[in-house]
Each structure stands twice: as C-alpha cells, then as structure tokens.
Design a protein around this motif. Sequence first.
Motif, PDB file in Angstrom:
ATOM      1  N   MET A 126      16.508 -35.110-125.484  1.00  0.00           N
ATOM      2  CA  MET A 126      16.714 -36.572-125.563  1.00  0.00           C
ATOM      3  C   MET A 126      15.031 -37.069-126.028  1.00  0.00           C
ATOM      4  SD  MET A 126      18.853 -37.849-122.018  1.00  0.00           S
ATOM      5  CE  MET A 126      20.474 -37.226-122.046  1.00  0.00           C
ATOM      6  N   LEU A 127      14.241 -36.561-125.294  1.00  0.00           N
ATOM      7  CA  LEU A 127      12.783 -36.778-125.665  1.00  0.00           C
ATOM      8  C   LEU A 127      12.266 -36.377-126.861  1.00  0.00           C
ATOM      9  CD1 LEU A 127      10.999 -36.458-122.092  1.00  0.00           C
ATOM     10  CD2 LEU A 127      11.588 -38.639-123.221  1.00  0.00           C
ATOM     11  N   GLU A 128      12.939 -35.420-127.526  1.00  0.00           N
ATOM     12  CA  GLU A 128      12.393 -35.027-128.875  1.00  0.00           C
ATOM     13  C   GLU A 128      13.157 -35.759-129.919  1.00  0.00           C
ATOM     14  OE1 GLU A 128      11.894 -30.189-128.333  1.00  0.00           O
ATOM     15  OE2 GLU A 128      14.039 -30.714-128.366  1.00  0.00           O
ATOM     16  N   ASN A 129      14.436 -36.071-129.500  1.00  0.00           N
ATOM     17  CA  ASN A 129      14.997 -37.229-130.496  1.00  0.00           C
ATOM     18  C   ASN A 129      14.466 -38.467-130.223  1.00  0.00           C
ATOM     19  OD1 ASN A 129      16.946 -35.300-131.091  1.00  0.00           O
ATOM     20  ND2 ASN A 129      18.595 -36.111-129.601  1.00  0.00           N
ATOM     21  N   ASN A 130      13.701 -39.178-129.118  1.00  0.00           N
ATOM     22  CA  ASN A 130      13.408 -40.481-129.158  1.00  0.00           C
ATOM     23  C   ASN A 130      12.035 -40.402-128.125  1.00  0.00           C
ATOM     24  OD1 ASN A 130      12.918 -43.136-128.936  1.00  0.00           O
ATOM     25  ND2 ASN A 130      14.933 -43.627-128.040  1.00  0.00           N
ATOM     26  N   PRO A 131      10.961 -40.209-128.579  1.00  0.00           N
ATOM     27  CA  PRO A 131      10.055 -39.877-127.798  1.00  0.00           C
ATOM     28  C   PRO A 131       9.484 -41.189-126.704  1.00  0.00           C
ATOM     29  CG  PRO A 131       9.372 -39.038-129.803  1.00  0.00           C
ATOM     30  CD  PRO A 131      10.542 -39.637-129.986  1.00  0.00           C
ATOM     31  N   GLY A 132      10.130 -42.101-127.321  1.00  0.00           N
ATOM     32  CA  GLY A 132       9.745 -43.458-126.758  1.00  0.00           C
ATOM     33  C   GLY A 132      10.646 -43.865-125.519  1.00  0.00           C
ATOM     34  N   ASP A 133      11.708 -43.184-125.304  1.00  0.00           N
ATOM     35  CA  ASP A 133      12.581 -43.541-124.462  1.00  0.00           C
ATOM     36  C   ASP A 133      12.303 -43.067-122.931  1.00  0.00           C
ATOM     37  OD1 ASP A 133      15.170 -43.857-122.865  1.00  0.00           O
ATOM     38  OD2 ASP A 133      16.294 -42.578-124.412  1.00  0.00           O
ATOM     39  N   GLN A 134      12.012 -44.124-122.293  1.00  0.00           N
ATOM     40  CA  GLN A 134      11.282 -44.074-121.027  1.00  0.00           C
ATOM     41  C   GLN A 134      12.409 -43.512-119.911  1.00  0.00           C
ATOM     42  OE1 GLN A 134       7.949 -44.344-120.383  1.00  0.00           O
ATOM     43  NE2 GLN A 134       8.083 -44.462-122.582  1.00  0.00           N
ATOM     44  N   GLU A 135      13.533 -43.614-120.159  1.00  0.00           N
ATOM     45  CA  GLU A 135      14.500 -43.303-118.807  1.00  0.00           C
ATOM     46  C   GLU A 135      14.283 -41.677-118.631  1.00  0.00           C
ATOM     47  OE1 GLU A 135      16.959 -43.901-115.580  1.00  0.00           O
ATOM     48  OE2 GLU A 135      15.641 -45.312-116.419  1.00  0.00           O
ATOM     49  N   PRO A 136      14.824 -40.901-119.760  1.00  0.00           N
ATOM     50  CA  PRO A 136      14.676 -39.514-119.715  1.00  0.00           C
ATOM     51  C   PRO A 136      13.206 -38.715-119.396  1.00  0.00           C
ATOM     52  CG  PRO A 136      15.137 -40.197-122.019  1.00  0.00           C
ATOM     53  CD  PRO A 136      15.178 -41.366-121.205  1.00  0.00           C
ATOM     54  N   GLU A 137      12.319 -39.769-119.803  1.00  0.00           N
ATOM     55  CA  GLU A 137      10.888 -39.141-119.466  1.00  0.00           C
ATOM     56  C   GLU A 137      10.846 -39.512-117.994  1.00  0.00           C
ATOM     57  OE1 GLU A 137       7.014 -38.154-118.838  1.00  0.00           O
ATOM     58  OE2 GLU A 137       8.394 -37.687-120.643  1.00  0.00           O
ATOM     59  N   LYS A 138      11.197 -40.572-117.339  1.00  0.00           N
ATOM     60  CA  LYS A 138      11.006 -40.765-115.975  1.00  0.00           C
ATOM     61  C   LYS A 138      11.880 -39.578-115.232  1.00  0.00           C
ATOM     62  CE  LYS A 138      12.922 -44.052-112.465  1.00  0.00           C
ATOM     63  NZ  LYS A 138      11.962 -43.753-111.428  1.00  0.00           N
ATOM     64  N   ARG A 139      13.179 -39.399-115.700  1.00  0.00           N
ATOM     65  CA  ARG A 139      13.951 -38.283-114.931  1.00  0.00           C
ATOM     66  C   ARG A 139      13.278 -36.871-115.097  1.00  0.00           C
ATOM     67  NH1 ARG A 139      15.722 -41.504-111.404  1.00  0.00           N
ATOM     68  NH2 ARG A 139      17.368 -42.882-112.174  1.00  0.00           N
ATOM     69  N   ALA A 140      12.708 -36.759-116.321  1.00  0.00           N
ATOM     70  CA  ALA A 140      12.103 -35.498-116.592  1.00  0.00           C
ATOM     71  C   ALA A 140      10.797 -35.149-115.595  1.00  0.00           C
ATOM     72  CB  ALA A 140      11.839 -35.002-118.068  1.00  0.00           C
ATOM     73  N   SER A 141       9.990 -35.939-115.685  1.00  0.00           N
ATOM     74  CA  SER A 141       8.778 -36.113-114.858  1.00  0.00           C
ATOM     75  C   SER A 141       9.146 -36.034-113.523  1.00  0.00           C
ATOM     76  CB  SER A 141       7.986 -37.294-115.135  1.00  0.00           C
ATOM     77  OG  SER A 141       6.835 -37.424-114.319  1.00  0.00           O
ATOM     78  N   GLU A 142      10.143 -36.827-112.850  1.00  0.00           N
ATOM     79  CA  GLU A 142      10.306 -36.697-111.528  1.00  0.00           C
ATOM     80  C   GLU A 142      11.131 -35.427-111.045  1.00  0.00           C
ATOM     81  OE1 GLU A 142      12.438 -40.241-110.513  1.00  0.00           O
ATOM     82  OE2 GLU A 142      10.736 -41.679-110.641  1.00  0.00           O
ATOM     83  N   LEU A 143      12.026 -34.977-112.187  1.00  0.00           N
ATOM     84  CA  LEU A 143      12.584 -33.618-111.760  1.00  0.00           C
ATOM     85  C   LEU A 143      11.459 -32.551-111.729  1.00  0.00           C
ATOM     86  CD1 LEU A 143      15.131 -31.843-111.254  1.00  0.00           C
ATOM     87  CD2 LEU A 143      15.351 -31.889-113.755  1.00  0.00           C
ATOM     88  N   VAL A 144      10.723 -32.473-112.394  1.00  0.00           N
ATOM     89  CA  VAL A 144       9.762 -31.616-112.316  1.00  0.00           C
ATOM     90  C   VAL A 144       8.883 -31.787-111.093  1.00  0.00           C
ATOM     91  CG1 VAL A 144       7.551 -30.615-113.574  1.00  0.00           C
ATOM     92  CG2 VAL A 144       9.500 -31.038-114.736  1.00  0.00           C
ATOM     93  N   ARG A 145       8.532 -32.722-110.827  1.00  0.00           N
ATOM     94  CA  ARG A 145       7.695 -32.840-109.772  1.00  0.00           C
ATOM     95  C   ARG A 145       8.580 -32.709-108.295  1.00  0.00           C
ATOM     96  NH1 ARG A 145       5.631 -34.612-113.782  1.00  0.00           N
ATOM     97  NH2 ARG A 145       3.378 -34.672-114.183  1.00  0.00           N
ATOM     98  N   GLY A 146       9.478 -32.822-108.443  1.00  0.00           N
ATOM     99  CA  GLY A 146      10.608 -32.697-107.202  1.00  0.00           C
ATOM    100  C   GLY A 146      10.771 -31.286-106.880  1.00  0.00           C
ATOM    101  N   LEU A 147      10.966 -30.350-108.263  1.00  0.00           N
ATOM    102  CA  LEU A 147      11.251 -29.097-108.164  1.00  0.00           C
ATOM    103  C   LEU A 147       9.759 -28.440-107.390  1.00  0.00           C
ATOM    104  CD1 LEU A 147      13.073 -28.257-111.483  1.00  0.00           C
ATOM    105  CD2 LEU A 147      13.937 -28.299-108.946  1.00  0.00           C
ATOM    106  N   ARG A 148       8.845 -28.843-108.072  1.00  0.00           N
ATOM    107  CA  ARG A 148       7.386 -28.343-107.613  1.00  0.00           C
ATOM    108  C   ARG A 148       7.241 -28.741-105.985  1.00  0.00           C
ATOM    109  NH1 ARG A 148       3.753 -26.561-105.442  1.00  0.00           N
ATOM    110  NH2 ARG A 148       1.571 -26.310-105.929  1.00  0.00           N
TER     111      ARG A 148
END
Length: 570
Positions: A126-148
């Motif tokens: 999603m982010l490769e398709n649309n780098p400015g899309d804040q929703e998948p960026e938020k979800r990806a960032s929070e998922l990575v930090r949650g997993l960590r």
Amino acid sequence: MSNPTYEKFEPLRNAKLVLGYLTSMVDEKADNLPYWLVLPHKKPAEAAHCRVDDAELVGSWYEAIDAVRKMLKTEEGAPVQLSFYRHLMKSWGEHGLRFHEPYPWTHTNHSSFHEMGYILPALNRMLENNPGDQEPEKRASELVRGLRSLVIERKVRTFWSGDYEEKEPVYEFPNDVYLKDGGFDLSRHTGRGEQGIRNAIVLHSLVRRYEIAGDEVALDLAIGIANHLLGPSRYFNFKMEFFGHVHSAGWVASGLVRLGRITGSQRYIAAGKGIYDYIRSLSSSFGWVPEYAQWHPLHEEHCETCCIKDMIECANELILAGYEEYWEDMTLFARNQLVENQLKVSSYVVTDNTRPDGEGVSYREIDKRMIGGFTGGSLVNSISLSKFRSIAGCCVGMAPVALEMVWNRSVEFRDEMVLVNIPVDKETEEATVSMNYPDTGYISITPKRRCDVAVRAYDWMGQDLGGRINGITCVPSREGNLVVFRNVAAGDIVELEHPLETAVVKETVRGEEYSVSWRGCDVIDIFPRGEHLRLYQRNLHIPKYYPSAEDVHFTGAVNYGPTQQAQGKK
C-alpha cells in the motif's frame, strides 16, 4: 511459427484467470470478504468462510490482486481491491496487532504472529503504491513497534561456567498466539509447533519496511529474529537442514538473504542460501516442492503452491545477491509447476445454483468461480480433487506475487540494454519480445530505441546459438551468461535461435521415478500420468481432462461439455 503444437508460457493468461478467482470467490454481502475454503468434490460444490478469511487472506489477497492488476494494466478488480483495503484497516487492537471481526464462523478472537507475516507485506505494498497514505503507514509503524514490544529479548547467557552477555540482539515471541481478550495465555497455542520459524515469516516484510520507510525498529526486529533462528532456536543444523514447514522456512530464507543484502552481512545470505539449497534438494527440477520436510515419508508429500512462490522469491533474492545460477530455478519453477498448479478445468464439478447462499456458505456457480485458483497440494503429475485444500485460499494469495515477480524480471532495461532474462512474450516501453518455446527454440526482440540487446543463455539452449538482425546472420558476443547484440537500432529485429528437441529425462520426485519430457525449459509431458486432473498435458491436440474411475464415483457422471448442474438438490 503457425499452428503451435504445445502450450506456451503466458503469464498474462494466468494473471487473468486468477484475477477472475480473486474477484468472484468473495462474499459481496460481507464487503467482498474472501472465501478460503473451496470444496469442489462435494455434491454440490461449495465455498465456505472460516476465520482465516479475515486474518491472513485480506492481506495476501490484497497483494495478489494488486500484483495481477499491475501485470494486466487493468482497472478490473479495483472495487474488490478497495474492499480488501477496507478490511485491512479494521480490527486493529493493542500492541498494534491485527485481529479479525467477530463473524459467526469465528471462535476465540486472537492475533497470530504467523499471520502478521501476511499483513505487513500488504501494508508495505500500500505504501509503495501511495507513499502519502497515512493509514497504512500508521498501522505498519504500530505493528512493527507492537511486535518489538512483545518479544523476549535474550540479553545474557547464564550457564554453569558463568554469565555471558549477548553481543547481538536475540528476539523470540513467548507464544504463537495473542488473545484479544487475555493477551498471552501460555495454556493456549495453535498446536502447529515450530513457533520459531512460523512466527518468523514476518522477516522479509520487516526488511522491506526498513527499505520503504527507513524504520530502524523494523530492521532491529528483523536482526533479532534472524539471530534467534540461526542461534538458540536450534531449528537448523549446520547444513541448514530442518524438520517441518517448508513454506515458513522458504519465506524466512528469502528474508535472510534480503537482510544480508541490506546490512552487508554475508552470514545471513549464506544461511538463506543454505535453506534454499536444502529445500531444492527435496524438490523437482521443474518446481514440485514438498509442503513439509522430514515430517511425512516423502512419498506422502504434496506440493503447496505457497512453497513454489517462496522458492521463486528466494531465488530472486539470491540473484540480486550475485548468485546468477538461480535464474535457472526461477525460470523452470515459474513456467512449469507454478502455472500447472492453477485450476483451469471444472467440467467435473457438480453445482446447484438453486441453493441460496447463507450462513457463511456459497453454492452459486462454484464451477465458474473456482477457475484460476491454485492448489494447496498437488502430486507430481496431478491435482487430487478429493484432498483437503485441493484449492487453497492461501495459495491464491501467494502465487500471483510470484507471477508478478517473474513477469517484472523477465525483460529488463538497464545501462542502455534490453535484457531478456526469461523467454516470454512481452511488450515494454523499450522493446517488444516474443518467443516460440516450447515448439521451437526461438526468441525475437525489437527495441524501440537504439541500444544493446542481450538474451540470458541457459544450458538447455545448447551451444549452437544462431543470431540474426533483420534476417541477416550475425555473430553476437558471449559475455558471461549473456548473448549480446551491440548497438541495435530502433525497429531492428534481433533473433536468437537454437535447435530444440524433446528430451525424456528420468527423475526421482516424491520418492518415485518419473519420465519427464522436456522441450528446452518447458515440461510438455510426464509419465506415469496421474489422476484426477493430470498435469503437464501440454500438447494442444490432446484433451486436458482425463477422468478416472474415482472421478465417476464422486461426480456421478463424466461430462466433457458444459458443467453439470444439479437441479433442485437439497
């Protein structure tokens, strides 16, 4: 070149077929939620919902539909892809984990770490398709930090001889499931075992996340997971052999190679290569890959299409790491077992269009909707219709990713050179490429600008390679594994040709001996032939479906024409 005898490798045709599956094997009443489970052998055939539909499938099917739509350059399927996007943006919980909606067919609501390995790649895409899309960026960032935040970080080795500080990050998850209401409950598990490897399939997408967003937490987590797998997990022996799930190990192998390329660490690349080579030793030359290693006797194994995708992806990573010999596997696996594992015939299916869909089950036109799906368990020479997962939603999500990867790399343009890596018919901005395999050993390239033209040479091409430009014989240069035509003008027709004969090669696969008929890079026949849906029947003049006695038993009749319709059966 008229009147071909054999089927060609046509990735766009396979993409079109699977796009039909991805857009039809969904539940319109539930915003196009996918159906994972398709049962073609039941009377009547049906598709049914299960928990995984809103767990891994909304992620993998988003990737799949995006991949084939890009290949086909089509708007078809855009509304369904948007539905998958909407599903993915729902059901997020604590620690950035994605759970699922409480559908009637679900049970205990939980997040599986294995499933996050399907969710993060979709967010990356999603982010490769649309780098400015804040929703998948938020979800990806929070998922990575949650997993960590949920890993156990092994910091000290406490041994009989003393305490020793770990010099590198070592991370593992305490369990393979996290309950929506209850978190880690160590009295519960998926029962699959192999927690270390199954939880680690997120590795490849963590590295991609770092590449896309510069996310240092993602890279740290990837390194820690890799170090645990290659160290205290003791999952792999010194030869990188293992016992268990090939799909997970193969996906992890591609992640290790990618991690090694990004960090410059050769040991990760070597480990990924070792895993790949071990799986390759259990596989066929044409891409039949077992679902498990050393769990069943090999003659009981089936080939899950997901595993072929992993091998193609890992081969690609190894090529990018400098191991050009893996072009051979990437080519042979894609144009043989990968596309053979796609369902193209449904004349044996009993459908009942009078039954209304409901309660998570669909009966409507299953025979038509199942075309284009991929099997979760093929034999070497056939697809068994009675096997659970004869069609599998997970494989439908993975195979298109491999198709797109092969399509993108088949013809490339770099350093003012058109480079044909894999013989295929393809139009790009820089050239038109056509081939005539498996009928004849012939490739034609017409550049659209003045440039060099190169064709990757393989052993199966032999040594007698002839070149022409505009019908005039020329002698191309041999530069490593490339046959190169220099300074070709726009519109010139470059041709490369070599003799091609049918070669029958005996090969032991799945513990049994087969006679495999090759024409260059394509398998055109295989003996003994199988039941129910025979594979590698690529002669265009021979019918593709051969029913067996078992087919007649469970379908009630044999019909070579339109699909049987069971009228009014309850």
